[in-house]
Enzyme design. Sequence first.
Site, PDB file in Angstrom:
ATOM      1  N   SER A 255      34.847  31.212   8.727  1.00  0.00           N
ATOM      2  CA  SER A 255      34.995  30.558   7.437  1.00  0.00           C
ATOM      3  C   SER A 255      34.853  31.565   6.314  1.00  0.00           C
ATOM      4  O   SER A 255      34.184  32.594   6.450  1.00  0.00           O
ATOM      5  CB  SER A 255      33.914  29.492   7.264  1.00  0.00           C
ATOM      6  OG  SER A 255      32.669  30.136   7.090  1.00  0.00           O
ATOM      7  N   LYS A 256      35.505  31.226   5.212  1.00  0.00           N
ATOM      8  CA  LYS A 256      35.442  32.108   4.061  1.00  0.00           C
ATOM      9  C   LYS A 256      33.995  32.207   3.577  1.00  0.00           C
ATOM     10  O   LYS A 256      33.547  33.258   3.147  1.00  0.00           O
ATOM     11  CB  LYS A 256      36.340  31.546   2.964  1.00  0.00           C
ATOM     12  CG  LYS A 256      36.452  32.523   1.840  1.00  0.00           C
ATOM     13  CD  LYS A 256      37.538  32.195   0.878  1.00  0.00           C
ATOM     14  CE  LYS A 256      37.433  33.186  -0.262  1.00  0.00           C
ATOM     15  NZ  LYS A 256      37.749  32.641  -1.538  1.00  0.00           N
ATOM     16  N   ARG A 257      33.285  31.077   3.680  1.00  0.00           N
ATOM     17  CA  ARG A 257      31.909  31.076   3.196  1.00  0.00           C
ATOM     18  C   ARG A 257      31.066  32.101   3.941  1.00  0.00           C
ATOM     19  O   ARG A 257      30.323  32.862   3.371  1.00  0.00           O
ATOM     20  CB  ARG A 257      31.298  29.667   3.335  1.00  0.00           C
ATOM     21  CG  ARG A 257      30.125  29.520   2.424  1.00  0.00           C
ATOM     22  CD  ARG A 257      29.585  28.115   2.248  1.00  0.00           C
ATOM     23  NE  ARG A 257      30.467  27.018   2.576  1.00  0.00           N
ATOM     24  CZ  ARG A 257      30.142  26.056   3.431  1.00  0.00           C
ATOM     25  NH1 ARG A 257      28.974  26.091   4.050  1.00  0.00           N
ATOM     26  NH2 ARG A 257      30.960  25.070   3.659  1.00  0.00           N
TER      27      ARG A 257
END
Length: 484
Positions: A255-257
């Site tokens: 995930s980008k997070r």
Amino acid sequence: MTSKVRARIAPSPTGHLHVGTARTALYNYLYARRHQGSFVMRLEDTDEVRSDQHYTDDIIDGLKWLGLAWDEGPDIGGPYPPYTQMEKTDHYEQIAHKLISQGKAYFCYATPEELDALREQQKDSGEGQRYDNSGRAYTQEQIDRFQKEGRVPVIRFKVEEDRVVSWHDAIKGEIQIHTSDIGGDMVIVKSSGIAVYNFAVVVDDLDMKMTHVIRGEDHIHNTAKQILLYEALGAELPVFAHVPLMFDHDRAKLSKRKHGEAVHIKKYRDDGYMPEAIVNYLAQISWTPPSGNEFFTLEEATGVFDLDRVSKSPAVFDTKRLDWFNGHYIRTLPLSVITDRSLPYLAEFDVSQYSREQLEQIISLVREGLTALSEIKNASSFFFVKEVAIPEELNSGLLKQEHSRKIFGKILENLSAFAAPDPKACKAKVDEIGKELGLKGKDLYWPVRAALCGSTSGPDLGATLAILGPDRIKSRIEALLQHC
Ligand code: GLU
């Protein structure tokens, strides 16, 4: 007669091209090509809030950069336009109304507040969260009241209760999903009139006569919902294949997070990864060619790809391993290709001071140790700069020593020996100077390297001297003698 294979990639332009989407695109591409079918690109842009043209451009550029050219799609046309969903709003609505007229769907007037209250109540009683299907039983009186209140309905599709949806998945085998796990009657058209993904995708896949739906395993529950829609529309199912997801070493989703830009193809493009390396790496994460080979080209994979060799288990996206693949391709792709791809990273240097042949020699000298092409700037800068930056410890240490000074004096006396672009002869000259001075090994080579490259380590010395040539050798040594 079996119909011609039609596979597709259907990205949502709500973010940059994700490595997972790229891998799904790759498997669809390979499958379509292997079976002489068509590979179709369609943008799923029904998320009005998050969809953005900037992401569309990034996805299109990224897939093309990887070499996954489609036969039909938004920027090249084909027999089934439009290739974006927002252009088909009326069409979806018409089909939704047909389902209503057949009693398979209905207008639902539940407000967000009522749905929140239902969720809270289900949470408190420990029930699974789902719509309670109460909209199926509205009386005319209720409907009149809702309309008077100005409520704008959604359209919900009736999900059969107590039913097992099953299919044979071309990767995962038999799959069964109970309808109690898919959230009750599903919204197919929002109150804004925009179709919801699960509905639009079925209509599109039917309109575009897709024979294969190959996508990430995170869509398995969506597939169950979509199968119910296919049935309601009286349509034949495509073949479904769910590709296992990729995780990091901690088994966390990419995930980008958590992983930042490392989940986007753009980062690898910008950092100088080779598309050949990414394609090879992504392909072999969950698929092994019959040959068992680790390295293969897109074209080679096209000849042998099939879904039965795609693994059922989740895979690890390992950036170290990707680096290893990339290093391999940087070293083995044709030198002219690597040189062309290196030039943008050398933009701040005057590369015109060298011929194309010399530039290729420079790249061939430094590419050995690179993981990504962006590193070429640091690795090769000493060839291009006017004055080499010499670290202070070399300046005040090694380069000041008497034996170093003697070597430099001899090199200046023998500059013409470095005029021929012959690495062996250049190296032999340095050795000859060493012999005269009674120096060898690092006592001889380190001062030369340090003076010319600003470091005691670096590529082959003879080749470096041959490329630099007498003028650069002279000015570097003279500058050094003046400064320290
Ligand atoms: N837009 C969906 C996604 O990006 C596509 C899923 C599908 O292939 O149906 O995940």
